[in-house]
Scaffold this motif. Structure first.
Motif, mmCIF file in Angstrom:
data_model
loop_
_atom_site.group_PDB
_atom_site.id
_atom_site.type_symbol
_atom_site.label_atom_id
_atom_site.label_comp_id
_atom_site.label_asym_id
_atom_site.label_seq_id
_atom_site.Cartn_x
_atom_site.Cartn_y
_atom_site.Cartn_z
ATOM 1 N N GLN A 192 3.464 16.179 -7.844
ATOM 2 C CA GLN A 192 4.159 17.427 -7.200
ATOM 3 C C GLN A 192 2.963 18.456 -7.617
ATOM 4 O OE1 GLN A 192 7.704 18.582 -9.519
ATOM 5 N NE2 GLN A 192 7.362 20.622 -8.944
ATOM 6 N N TYR A 193 2.372 18.370 -8.709
ATOM 7 C CA TYR A 193 1.267 19.362 -8.871
ATOM 8 C C TYR A 193 -0.294 18.971 -8.802
ATOM 9 C CZ TYR A 193 4.724 21.723 -11.992
ATOM 10 O OH TYR A 193 5.912 22.463 -12.257
ATOM 11 N N PHE A 194 -0.532 17.734 -8.387
ATOM 12 C CA PHE A 194 -1.989 17.186 -8.169
ATOM 13 C C PHE A 194 -1.886 16.142 -7.177
ATOM 14 C CE2 PHE A 194 -1.226 17.738 -12.992
ATOM 15 C CZ PHE A 194 -1.933 18.920 -12.997
ATOM 16 N N GLY A 195 -0.962 16.205 -6.388
ATOM 17 C CA GLY A 195 -1.183 14.983 -5.254
ATOM 18 C C GLY A 195 -1.703 15.437 -3.975
ATOM 19 N N ALA A 196 -1.409 14.420 -3.051
ATOM 20 C CA ALA A 196 -2.362 14.516 -1.685
ATOM 21 C C ALA A 196 -2.245 15.935 -1.014
ATOM 22 C CB ALA A 196 -1.959 13.591 -0.661
ATOM 23 N N ARG A 206 -5.389 27.448 -9.018
ATOM 24 C CA ARG A 206 -3.979 27.505 -8.905
ATOM 25 C C ARG A 206 -3.072 27.621 -10.275
ATOM 26 N NH1 ARG A 206 -4.661 24.380 -4.275
ATOM 27 N NH2 ARG A 206 -3.860 22.823 -5.382
ATOM 28 N N LEU A 207 -3.555 26.548 -11.134
ATOM 29 C CA LEU A 207 -2.830 26.564 -12.570
ATOM 30 C C LEU A 207 -3.158 27.792 -13.233
ATOM 31 C CD1 LEU A 207 -3.500 22.650 -13.222
ATOM 32 C CD2 LEU A 207 -1.525 23.640 -12.905
ATOM 33 N N SER A 220 -2.302 31.370 -21.630
ATOM 34 C CA SER A 220 -3.545 30.717 -21.307
ATOM 35 C C SER A 220 -3.485 29.612 -20.283
ATOM 36 C CB SER A 220 -4.453 30.542 -22.352
ATOM 37 O OG SER A 220 -3.867 29.296 -23.219
ATOM 38 N N LEU A 221 -4.638 29.249 -19.652
ATOM 39 C CA LEU A 221 -4.446 28.080 -18.868
ATOM 40 C C LEU A 221 -4.034 26.804 -20.011
ATOM 41 C CD1 LEU A 221 -4.774 26.436 -16.248
ATOM 42 C CD2 LEU A 221 -7.176 26.568 -16.870
ATOM 43 N N GLU A 222 -4.510 26.678 -21.011
ATOM 44 C CA GLU A 222 -4.521 25.130 -21.844
ATOM 45 C C GLU A 222 -3.046 25.508 -22.221
ATOM 46 O OE1 GLU A 222 -5.913 23.726 -26.243
ATOM 47 O OE2 GLU A 222 -6.999 25.701 -25.317
ATOM 48 N N ALA A 223 -2.441 26.722 -22.609
ATOM 49 C CA ALA A 223 -0.999 26.746 -23.218
ATOM 50 C C ALA A 223 -0.199 26.549 -21.842
ATOM 51 C CB ALA A 223 -0.768 28.270 -23.393
ATOM 52 N N TYR A 224 -0.325 26.676 -20.893
ATOM 53 C CA TYR A 224 0.349 26.493 -19.425
ATOM 54 C C TYR A 224 0.321 24.886 -19.086
ATOM 55 C CZ TYR A 224 2.215 26.683 -14.879
ATOM 56 O OH TYR A 224 3.249 26.619 -13.822
#
Length: 77
Positions: free
Chosen positions: A56-60, A16-17, A27-31
């Motif tokens: 929000q981004y990594f929660g349950a 998703r990221l 890039s993923l790293e830059a994002y």
């Protein structure tokens, strides 16, 4: 510049990221760097806390269990 490693990131979260990064044209790293920089900025820190952003981004609801390590508090007397 410092480096960090994020272990045990679920593959679906990384995908998703990566899709969000591609949509933003970076890039993923830059994002992820942009997300972390925004989260730690003074303007953002006033309205969002880092735990709220992580949730929000990594929660349950994204299939990630956030487990905070226990802290040892020492009082100075």
């Amino acid at each position: 510049m410092a480096n960090i490693t994020i272990r045990d990131l679920p593959e679906n979260t990384r995908k998703r990221l990566q899709a969000q990064a591609a949509q933003a044209g970076v890039s993923l790293e830059a994002y992820v760097r942009q997300v972390l920089q925004k989260a730690s900025s003074s303007e953002c820190a006033e309205s969002l806390n880092i735990l709220g952003l992580a949730e929000q981004y990594f929660g349950a609801k994204h299939g990630v269990e956030l487990e905070l390590p226990k802290r040892n508090s020492k009082s100075s007397s």
